[in-house]
Write an enzyme that holds these catalytic residues in place. Structure first.
Site, PDB file in Angstrom:
ATOM      1  N   ARG A  98      49.300  33.175  51.956  1.00 33.63           N
ATOM      2  CA  ARG A  98      48.145  33.859  51.414  1.00 33.63           C
ATOM      3  C   ARG A  98      46.959  32.763  51.134  1.00 33.63           C
ATOM      4  O   ARG A  98      47.381  31.712  50.261  1.00 33.63           O
ATOM      5  CB  ARG A  98      48.154  34.821  50.227  1.00 33.63           C
ATOM      6  CG  ARG A  98      49.093  35.830  50.700  1.00 33.63           C
ATOM      7  CD  ARG A  98      49.368  36.621  49.466  1.00 33.63           C
ATOM      8  NE  ARG A  98      50.365  37.776  49.712  1.00 33.63           N
ATOM      9  CZ  ARG A  98      50.782  38.616  48.891  1.00 33.63           C
ATOM     10  NH1 ARG A  98      50.570  38.531  47.700  1.00 33.63           N
ATOM     11  NH2 ARG A  98      51.731  39.604  49.359  1.00 33.63           N
ATOM     12  N   SER A 191      48.404  41.834  50.570  1.00 26.51           N
ATOM     13  CA  SER A 191      48.882  42.957  49.587  1.00 26.51           C
ATOM     14  C   SER A 191      47.806  43.565  48.799  1.00 26.51           C
ATOM     15  O   SER A 191      47.018  44.055  49.134  1.00 26.51           O
ATOM     16  CB  SER A 191      49.960  42.080  48.999  1.00 26.51           C
ATOM     17  OG  SER A 191      50.912  43.145  48.265  1.00 26.51           O
ATOM     18  N   HIS A 192      48.094  43.313  47.504  1.00 29.34           N
ATOM     19  CA  HIS A 192      47.167  43.676  46.578  1.00 29.34           C
ATOM     20  C   HIS A 192      45.890  42.964  46.157  1.00 29.34           C
ATOM     21  O   HIS A 192      45.320  43.316  45.275  1.00 29.34           O
ATOM     22  CB  HIS A 192      47.976  44.067  45.144  1.00 29.34           C
ATOM     23  CG  HIS A 192      48.771  42.926  44.627  1.00 29.34           C
ATOM     24  ND1 HIS A 192      49.871  42.203  45.354  1.00 29.34           N
ATOM     25  CD2 HIS A 192      48.731  41.966  43.373  1.00 29.34           C
ATOM     26  CE1 HIS A 192      50.325  41.206  44.718  1.00 29.34           C
ATOM     27  NE2 HIS A 192      49.479  41.082  43.717  1.00 29.34           N
ATOM     28  N   ASP A 356      49.051  50.156  47.129  1.00 31.22           N
ATOM     29  CA  ASP A 356      48.137  49.115  47.130  1.00 31.22           C
ATOM     30  C   ASP A 356      47.539  48.691  48.746  1.00 31.22           C
ATOM     31  O   ASP A 356      47.698  49.546  49.461  1.00 31.22           O
ATOM     32  CB  ASP A 356      49.055  47.856  46.860  1.00 31.22           C
ATOM     33  CG  ASP A 356      50.097  47.363  47.694  1.00 31.22           C
ATOM     34  OD1 ASP A 356      50.528  48.203  48.392  1.00 31.22           O
ATOM     35  OD2 ASP A 356      50.544  46.412  47.621  1.00 31.22           O
ATOM     36  N   ASP A 358      48.664  46.894  51.223  1.00 32.50           N
ATOM     37  CA  ASP A 358      49.451  47.286  52.555  1.00 32.50           C
ATOM     38  C   ASP A 358      50.439  48.174  52.219  1.00 32.50           C
ATOM     39  O   ASP A 358      51.447  48.278  53.070  1.00 32.50           O
ATOM     40  CB  ASP A 358      50.182  45.879  52.709  1.00 32.50           C
ATOM     41  CG  ASP A 358      51.138  45.310  51.665  1.00 32.50           C
ATOM     42  OD1 ASP A 358      50.980  45.816  50.531  1.00 32.50           O
ATOM     43  OD2 ASP A 358      52.202  44.913  52.124  1.00 32.50           O
ATOM     44  N   ASP A 360      52.939  48.788  50.015  1.00 27.82           N
ATOM     45  CA  ASP A 360      54.230  48.735  49.686  1.00 27.82           C
ATOM     46  C   ASP A 360      54.649  48.760  48.138  1.00 27.82           C
ATOM     47  O   ASP A 360      55.486  48.880  47.599  1.00 27.82           O
ATOM     48  CB  ASP A 360      54.909  47.258  50.233  1.00 27.82           C
ATOM     49  CG  ASP A 360      53.980  46.092  49.664  1.00 27.82           C
ATOM     50  OD1 ASP A 360      53.147  46.219  48.976  1.00 27.82           O
ATOM     51  OD2 ASP A 360      54.656  45.203  50.059  1.00 27.82           O
ATOM     52  N   ARG A 361      53.509  49.066  47.575  1.00 31.04           N
ATOM     53  CA  ARG A 361      53.397  49.122  45.996  1.00 31.04           C
ATOM     54  C   ARG A 361      53.231  50.501  45.411  1.00 31.04           C
ATOM     55  O   ARG A 361      52.526  51.273  46.425  1.00 31.04           O
ATOM     56  CB  ARG A 361      52.582  48.147  45.298  1.00 31.04           C
ATOM     57  CG  ARG A 361      53.203  46.673  45.483  1.00 31.04           C
ATOM     58  CD  ARG A 361      52.207  45.526  44.706  1.00 31.04           C
ATOM     59  NE  ARG A 361      52.825  44.185  44.936  1.00 31.04           N
ATOM     60  CZ  ARG A 361      52.831  43.241  44.254  1.00 31.04           C
ATOM     61  NH1 ARG A 361      52.460  43.494  43.016  1.00 31.04           N
ATOM     62  NH2 ARG A 361      53.079  42.048  44.759  1.00 31.04           N
ATOM     63  N   THR A 424      62.223  37.108  42.073  1.00 30.64           N
ATOM     64  CA  THR A 424      61.265  37.820  42.726  1.00 30.64           C
ATOM     65  C   THR A 424      60.914  37.604  44.048  1.00 30.64           C
ATOM     66  O   THR A 424      61.116  36.189  44.472  1.00 30.64           O
ATOM     67  CB  THR A 424      60.022  37.382  41.768  1.00 30.64           C
ATOM     68  OG1 THR A 424      60.123  37.738  40.332  1.00 30.64           O
ATOM     69  CG2 THR A 424      58.766  38.165  42.274  1.00 30.64           C
ATOM     70  N   GLU A 443      60.804  46.182  41.438  1.00 30.15           N
ATOM     71  CA  GLU A 443      60.435  45.015  40.729  1.00 30.15           C
ATOM     72  C   GLU A 443      59.282  45.555  39.753  1.00 30.15           C
ATOM     73  O   GLU A 443      58.719  46.675  40.000  1.00 30.15           O
ATOM     74  CB  GLU A 443      59.742  44.010  41.669  1.00 30.15           C
ATOM     75  CG  GLU A 443      60.467  43.353  42.611  1.00 30.15           C
ATOM     76  CD  GLU A 443      59.721  42.401  43.783  1.00 30.15           C
ATOM     77  OE1 GLU A 443      60.224  41.337  44.195  1.00 30.15           O
ATOM     78  OE2 GLU A 443      58.477  42.748  43.937  1.00 30.15           O
ATOM     79  N   SER A 445      56.424  44.548  39.332  1.00 26.25           N
ATOM     80  CA  SER A 445      55.150  44.341  39.723  1.00 26.25           C
ATOM     81  C   SER A 445      54.625  45.487  40.694  1.00 26.25           C
ATOM     82  O   SER A 445      54.114  45.403  41.830  1.00 26.25           O
ATOM     83  CB  SER A 445      55.170  43.201  40.472  1.00 26.25           C
ATOM     84  OG  SER A 445      55.967  42.910  41.449  1.00 26.25           O
ATOM     85  N   LYS A 456      59.743  47.107  50.292  1.00 29.22           N
ATOM     86  CA  LYS A 456      59.601  47.930  49.194  1.00 29.22           C
ATOM     87  C   LYS A 456      58.432  48.881  49.747  1.00 29.22           C
ATOM     88  O   LYS A 456      57.644  48.670  51.078  1.00 29.22           O
ATOM     89  CB  LYS A 456      58.766  47.167  47.998  1.00 29.22           C
ATOM     90  CG  LYS A 456      57.681  46.187  48.194  1.00 29.22           C
ATOM     91  CD  LYS A 456      57.223  45.607  46.967  1.00 29.22           C
ATOM     92  CE  LYS A 456      56.256  44.391  47.276  1.00 29.22           C
ATOM     93  NZ  LYS A 456      56.995  43.415  47.536  1.00 29.22           N
TER      94      LYS A 456
END
Length: 629
Positions: A98, A191-192, A356, A358, A360-361, A424, A443, A445, A456
């Protein structure tokens, strides 16, 4: 939600160490019935709102230099060798590589990493094989898709399956890899993290069972980025990603697929959709889902509205945008504030959720009630067998990341299930799932998932919670009081006790100062002795968490400094690997409370003695140590 500004001792802990760190923001006040998450950085996003429905073009290509050489022409595809040089800073974190968009747009930056990936894989893992490509719709994904496709063709990949418009959630990529028996897949996402020309972009690779590539591969990728000298590039036209269909160039095929269908089919095999539909179509139950202008906007209507009968207006921010609508697609109390305000209004919905960038959260909310991610995974695990058909035989095992609260541990103990505590990073769960040792994991997060895929999965978590609420209310007649989200959580606390939990983030810190304080904490932990008193707390042990994978025997160390007390309370310090700039230091505070009469306390009130007696006393020492440097 209580801000870290309210904890002057904790704030002072880092003030001298991280001169460039962001100051705490003023998040939404946390209700007394929930724990607190403080994301201590607020951004302003003066970006043009780029929607996929808007026709505009950008140009970003790799041009073969005058020294490029043709190295092959298999069945009419011209493959050239593009000279390149190593570029520093391409080591992947816990969730891929990233960086800021402008970094990836530098000459050969992305191409070097993609080629280094192919250089790291055994040829049988991709030659004439099938790879999946998808992303969260953020800025630069369209250009990156074309680069990845051409390098894949240049390295002998047989077929690319790419989501329409380059869209495919991280869980869906994993699902497609598994269903179509692909060799692996690329996920274009940070991600987020925020998106847009001035913000973040990311790339990661998932292996043939759908899980993130193990460290043995990511370490090889990094090693190859340090010695790369050429990029193998197929000279083929850009692929039209706006419509499904097949394009062939010689023996290379690109198939643009519907990003939703395979994933939806999987969800229907995991959950009882009729049970969930019976809840979402009740006149006395209201549902709200915030897609945060991110990838789950492409999934929300087909799943929640078309299949499960929710009202169309229950979906907000449902169109994926390249800059996420000037927002920060992180489903927490700070950044999903519109949903939070709706859920805490006087006439708010009964159930709310967000996902989020992508997909996954997830964040789960009841009416005026926030479910912490640590509680969420524990409650899903405790109710899975009766409420979710996929688990009708019972879960195989449970696991959490080390910083996540111990709520899941207590469920595993009561249900007699094998339990794992891992570093993690979802790849550590994936190994256990692949070996048949693990069913449900999470997790702190906001990541929750199971072995239906090896990632996830935000929508999976929302469907799991809807299944639990639907199961609890399946016999309720119209007019009878429904079992609510808060009822489910409080009943869980009565059975298992409550783990009060809070996390503090210090983002974009100076890397040198962040590393110094973590090194000092490691030294302090190594010298600490069991029985030392921190006010009313007695130290059980202090260490720097390391993990030996029970599947492959691999060992990872330096995963977070822990101070664990005899009553189960914990203070944890950890450097995060999910940012795109600087360093992020996370501080986790946890205290177990078995007394049901104290379960409704505000988390900050419950944790105040631990913060005061632990962080404050030691915090003065930390600051003093950093000042000496």
């Amino acid at each position: 939600m209580a801000s870290c500004c309210n904890s002057l001792r904790l704030e002072g802990l880092f003030s001298s160490a991280f001169r460039s760190s962001k100051r705490p923001s003023n998040p939404i006040p946390t209700p007394s019935s929930s724990s607190s998450f403080s994301h201590l950085s607020t951004h302003d996003f003066p970006l043009k709102n780029n929607s996929f429905s808007v026709s505009h073009s950008r140009s970003f290509t790799i041009k073969a230099s005058s020294s490029s050489t043709t190295i092959a022409e298999p069945e009419g595809i011209k493959i050239t060798s593009v000279p390149t040089k190593p570029i520093e800073g391409q080591k992947t974190g816990t969730s891929g590589l990233r960086k800021k968009v402008k970094v990836f747009m530098q000459e050969n930056y992305l191409s070097n990493w993609i080629q280094s990936l192919f250089n790291s894989l055994p040829p049988e893992d991709y030659k004439n094989g099938v790879l999946v490509l998808g992303g969260d719709g953020r800025y630069f994904n369209r250009e990156a898709s074309q680069i990845i496709i051409k390098i894949a063709a240049g390295n002998g990949v047989g077929k690319i399956l790419v989501g329409r418009d380059g869209i495919m959630s991280t869980p869906a990529v994993s699902a497609v890899i598994r269903k179509r028996k692909a060799n692996g897949g690329f996920i274009m996402s940070a991600s987020h993290n925020p998106g847009g020309p001035e913000y973040d972009w990311g790339i990661k690779f998932n292996y043939n069972s759908g899980q993130p590539a193990p460290e043995s591969i990511t370490d090889k990728i990094y090693g190859n980025t340090l010695s790369i000298s050429e990029i193998k590039m197929a000279e083929i036209p850009d692929i039209d990603l706006s419509r499904t269909g097949v394009t062939k160039y010689g023996n290379f095929t690109v198939e643009v697929i519907d990003p939703v269908s395979d994933y939806l089919e999987l969800m229907e095999s995991v959950f009882d959709f009729q049970l969930i539909k019976s809840l979402l179509t009740r006149s006395d139950f209201r549902f709200a889902f915030d897609a945060m202008h991110a990838v789950t906007g492409a999934y929300a209507k087909p799943i929640f509205v078309d299949k499960l009968g929710a009202c169309l207006d229950s979906i907000s921010n449902g169109v994926p945008l390249e800059d996420f609508g000037h927002g920060h697609p992180d489903p927490n109390l700070t950044y999903a504030k519109d949903l939070v305000n709706t859920m805490y209004s006087e006439n708010g919905p009964d159930f709310g959720a967000a996902s989020d960038g992508d997909g996954d959260r997830n964040m789960i909310l009841g009416k005026k009630f926030f479910v912490t991610p640590s509680d969420s995974v524990a409650i899903i695990a405790a109710n899975a067998q009766e409420a979710i058909p996929y688990f009708q035989g019972g879960p195989k095992g449970l696991a959490r990341s080390m910083p996540t609260s111990g709520a899941l541990d207590r469920v595993a103990e009561k249900l007699g299930l094998t339990f794992f505590e891992v570093p993690t990073g979802w790849k550590f769960f994936g190994n256990l799932m692949d070996a048949g040792k693990l069913s449900i994991c999470g997790e702190e997060s906001f990541g929750t998932g199971s072995d239906h895929i090896l990632e996830k999965d935000g929508i999976w978590a929302v469907l799991a919670w809807l299944s639990i609420i639907a199961y609890r209310n399946k016999d309720k007649k119209p007019g009878e009081k429904l079992v609510s989200v808060s009822d489910v959580v409080k009943q869980h606390w009565e059975t298992y006790g409550r783990n009060f939990f809070s996390r503090y983030d210090y983002e974009e810190c100076a890397s040198e100062g962040a590393n110094k304080i973590i090194e000092y904490l490691r030294d302090l932990a190594s010298k600490s002795k069991a029985g030392e008193k921190y006010g009313n707390y007695v130290l059980q042990f202090a260490d720097d968490f390391s993990y030996t994978d029970p599947v492959d025997g691999s060992v990872v160390s330096k995963q977070g400094v822990r101070f664990v007390f005899t009553d189960g309370s914990r203070i944890i310090f950890r450097l995060s690997g999910t940012g795109s700039a600087g360093a992020t230091v996370r501080v986790y505070i946890e205290q177990f409370e078995p007394d049901a009469s104290k379960h409704d306390m505000d988390a900050q009130v419950a944790l105040k003695p631990l913060i005061a007696e632990g962080l404050h006393r030691k915090g003065e020492t930390y600051s003093h140590h950093i000042k000496k440097h």
